[in-house]
Scaffold this motif. Sequence first.
Motif, mmCIF file in Angstrom:
data_model
loop_
_atom_site.group_PDB
_atom_site.id
_atom_site.type_symbol
_atom_site.label_atom_id
_atom_site.label_comp_id
_atom_site.label_asym_id
_atom_site.label_seq_id
_atom_site.Cartn_x
_atom_site.Cartn_y
_atom_site.Cartn_z
ATOM 1 N N LYS A 26 14.180 2.383 -10.172
ATOM 2 C CA LYS A 26 15.686 3.047 -10.984
ATOM 3 C C LYS A 26 15.287 4.352 -11.385
ATOM 4 N N LYS A 27 14.142 4.793 -11.727
ATOM 5 C CA LYS A 27 13.706 5.912 -12.427
ATOM 6 C C LYS A 27 12.676 6.775 -11.803
ATOM 7 N N HIS A 28 12.128 6.240 -10.829
ATOM 8 C CA HIS A 28 10.603 6.985 -9.863
ATOM 9 C C HIS A 28 9.619 7.323 -11.053
ATOM 10 N N ILE A 29 9.565 6.653 -11.952
ATOM 11 C CA ILE A 29 8.533 6.818 -12.814
ATOM 12 C C ILE A 29 7.371 5.724 -12.497
ATOM 13 N N VAL A 30 6.238 6.215 -12.725
ATOM 14 C CA VAL A 30 5.099 5.413 -12.205
ATOM 15 C C VAL A 30 4.605 4.556 -13.495
ATOM 16 N N PRO A 31 4.381 3.270 -13.428
ATOM 17 C CA PRO A 31 4.319 2.469 -14.512
ATOM 18 C C PRO A 31 2.825 2.256 -14.881
ATOM 19 N N ALA A 35 8.217 -2.858 -15.237
ATOM 20 C CA ALA A 35 7.579 -1.836 -14.230
ATOM 21 C C ALA A 35 8.561 -1.569 -12.952
ATOM 22 N N ASP A 36 9.273 -2.582 -12.495
ATOM 23 C CA ASP A 36 10.060 -2.330 -11.184
ATOM 24 C C ASP A 36 11.262 -1.586 -11.845
ATOM 25 N N TYR A 37 11.974 -1.765 -12.901
ATOM 26 C CA TYR A 37 12.776 -0.603 -13.526
ATOM 27 C C TYR A 37 12.421 0.737 -13.365
ATOM 28 N N LEU A 38 11.190 1.022 -13.789
ATOM 29 C CA LEU A 38 10.701 2.334 -14.013
ATOM 30 C C LEU A 38 10.426 2.894 -12.644
ATOM 31 N N TRP A 39 10.145 2.060 -11.822
ATOM 32 C CA TRP A 39 9.585 2.889 -10.499
ATOM 33 C C TRP A 39 11.107 2.767 -9.458
ATOM 34 N N LYS A 94 3.121 11.104 -6.279
ATOM 35 C CA LYS A 94 3.763 11.596 -7.424
ATOM 36 C C LYS A 94 2.800 12.195 -8.614
ATOM 37 N N ILE A 95 1.849 11.324 -8.800
ATOM 38 C CA ILE A 95 0.917 11.774 -9.818
ATOM 39 C C ILE A 95 0.069 13.274 -9.372
ATOM 40 N N GLN A 96 -0.314 13.218 -8.138
ATOM 41 C CA GLN A 96 -1.160 14.279 -7.746
ATOM 42 C C GLN A 96 -0.281 15.794 -7.450
ATOM 43 N N THR A 97 1.077 15.565 -6.914
ATOM 44 C CA THR A 97 1.686 16.674 -6.655
ATOM 45 C C THR A 97 3.083 17.138 -7.188
ATOM 46 N N SER A 135 0.818 -1.063 0.026
ATOM 47 C CA SER A 135 0.013 -0.006 0.128
ATOM 48 C C SER A 135 0.833 1.192 0.084
ATOM 49 N N GLN A 136 2.008 1.240 0.580
ATOM 50 C CA GLN A 136 2.780 2.305 0.790
ATOM 51 C C GLN A 136 3.421 2.740 -0.643
ATOM 52 N N VAL A 137 3.660 1.842 -1.544
ATOM 53 C CA VAL A 137 4.204 2.051 -2.838
ATOM 54 C C VAL A 137 3.340 2.628 -3.732
ATOM 55 N N ARG A 138 1.832 2.295 -3.449
ATOM 56 C CA ARG A 138 0.775 2.827 -4.331
ATOM 57 C C ARG A 138 0.541 4.159 -3.653
#
Length: 299
Positions: free
Chosen positions: A98-103, A92-96, A12-15, A3-6
């Motif tokens: 390594k890049k802090h990008i939401v998949p 998806a794991d690489y994006l979040w 990130k998307i919101q702010t 839940s914390q990851v979500r």
Amino acid sequence: MASQVRLDMLKKIQTEKGFIAALDQSGGSTPEALRRYGIPENRYSGDEEMFTKVHKMRTRIMTSEAFSGDRILAAILFENTLDREIEGLASADYLWQKKHIVPFLKVDIGLEEQHNGVQLMKPIRGLNDLLDKAVDKKVFGTKMRSVIKLANNSGIHIIVAQQFAVAAQILAKGLVPIIEAEIDIYSPEKGAAELLLRGELLKQLDAVPVDQQVMLKLSLPKIAGFYDKIIAHPRVLKVVALSGGYSREKANRLLSENKGMIASFSRALSEELFELMSDDEFESTINESIDSIYQASNA
């Protein structure tokens, strides 16, 4: 997904500032994406080789230094990409991690033939299993595309109803749907279609449960600020714009006139990237592309 990851993805998307990279060309659109990159169809044989080529292209994009969470909020992936790895990690794991990008994951499987001025989504066989896979792969949300060609009231009503019916299934899995009701930028009735679409979207948004939110992916409107009511709607997490065939320069200009909308570009993101570029040329070009889209998204 923990839940914390979500919650971190949601925050990130919101702010945060940025845009969404659309890297979700599927079987039908992949040959064109490869041609634009400089790989004609005689360079591969069959779907497996084609998808391997396009994954290599996407990997080059996603592993570039410029492609990072500093300017990119999220990336939309095709299922084949979701099933592959980037530098030893699931995509998806690489994006979040390594890049802090939401998949996000594209879940539609293409369009029906045109009827009543629109192209509905084909029935999505195995959607429940695909959504379970998305949850298992730590994907935050999904995207699905329909296309509006004409200002047909019945057709636009049906297309929006279909999108929100599928969105309800996605929300029930704890995922956030991106509802993409594209209006063809070459439609002779684009302005009238936008008016009908906005009305139908507002009706459906009012019916979304108060504890849920969706995202919308829309064509850039003829009138700046046309979707302000939708952007401000409490059931809307974010409104993103597709480039729809516009050049990056024109898409960026139109986007910058629509406060509150951010980019979710595909073709416009990669339009000047080519396989034969040196690493330095590639990095410089994608950095310039990302920066211009970022600036337009946050004008």
